[in-house]
Write an enzyme that holds these catalytic residues in place. Structure first.
Site, short mmCIF file in Angstrom:
data_model
loop_
_atom_site.label_atom_id
_atom_site.label_comp_id
_atom_site.label_asym_id
_atom_site.label_seq_id
_atom_site.Cartn_x
_atom_site.Cartn_y
_atom_site.Cartn_z
N HIS A 103 0.78 -1.24 0.04
CA HIS A 103 0.17 0.05 -0.13
C HIS A 103 0.97 1.16 -0.13
O HIS A 103 0.12 2.37 0.12
CB HIS A 103 -0.85 -0.16 1.22
CG HIS A 103 -1.82 -0.96 1.11
ND1 HIS A 103 -2.03 -2.52 1.56
CD2 HIS A 103 -3.43 -0.78 0.91
CE1 HIS A 103 -3.15 -3.00 1.36
NE2 HIS A 103 -4.08 -1.89 1.01
N ALA A 104 2.21 1.28 0.00
CA ALA A 104 3.04 2.32 0.07
C ALA A 104 2.82 3.27 -0.99
O ALA A 104 3.10 4.35 -0.87
CB ALA A 104 4.55 1.93 0.26
#
Length: 180
Positions: free
Chosen positions: A107-108
């Site tokens: 999800h970065a």
């Protein structure tokens, strides 16, 4: 090479922090834990609390030019918090402005979207970010690891913990080449 690992105070996916960190150590680099405040960060194993890690540097008190590269571990809460912190977003953007390599997993890429650095780039992420990446002008692909050299900074992205071996190999190779 000093490598910044940027995390929120809580919510980083532990394995996405510890495996790339250990890979950096094994390759002879100096990983540095950067967060939005001093003290400890609380890692998670999915939704369960895991270990805590001491913060080395505080974003806003350190600049991108003191690092050779940046690693952005995932976890849902981690980048969601970071993208609301102006200093964290500016820190990430600075790596791209200075042409320093960046690696992001899971999800970065949410913080990359907030920093407005995905336009024109090919990247991967956790599949639920596909629409977010496309809406921000990026080209999302479903690959184990993606290396994009569009623009001054190389970007290495990966989808999930199962891709960590490929992610670590790719980001270390790219960072080493950029550090020469």
């Amino acid at each position: 090479m000093r490598i910044a690992f940027l995390t929120a105070p809580e919510g980083v996916e532990q394995v996405e922090l510890t495996e790339p960190w250990q890979a950096a150590v094994d390759a002879g680099h100096e990983p540095v834990l950067v967060s939005t405040g001093p003290g400890k960060v609380q890692a998670f194993d999915h939704l369960d609390k895991a270990d805590t890690f001491m913060v080395d540097e505080v974003v806003g008190e350190v600049s991108a030019d003191s690092f050779g590269g940046l690693v952005l571990p995932g976890g849902v809460a981690n980048p969601d918090f970071l993208r609301t912190d102006d200093k964290a977003v500016a820190f990430v953007r600075a790596f791209f402005e200075q042409g320093r390599p960046v690696a992001a997993i899971c999800h970065a890429p949410w913080i990359l979207i907030e920093a407005d650095v995905v336009r024109g780039r090919v990247l991967t992420s956790w599949p639920s970010l596909r629409t977010d990446v496309r809406n921000a002008g990026g080209d999302w692909v479903d690959e184990q690891v993606q290396i994009c050299d569009h623009g001054p900074a190389k970007l290495v992205t990966s989808r999930k913990p199962d891709d960590l071996a490929a992610f670590c190999e790719a980001y270390l190779r790219v960072f080493a080449a950029e550090g020469d």
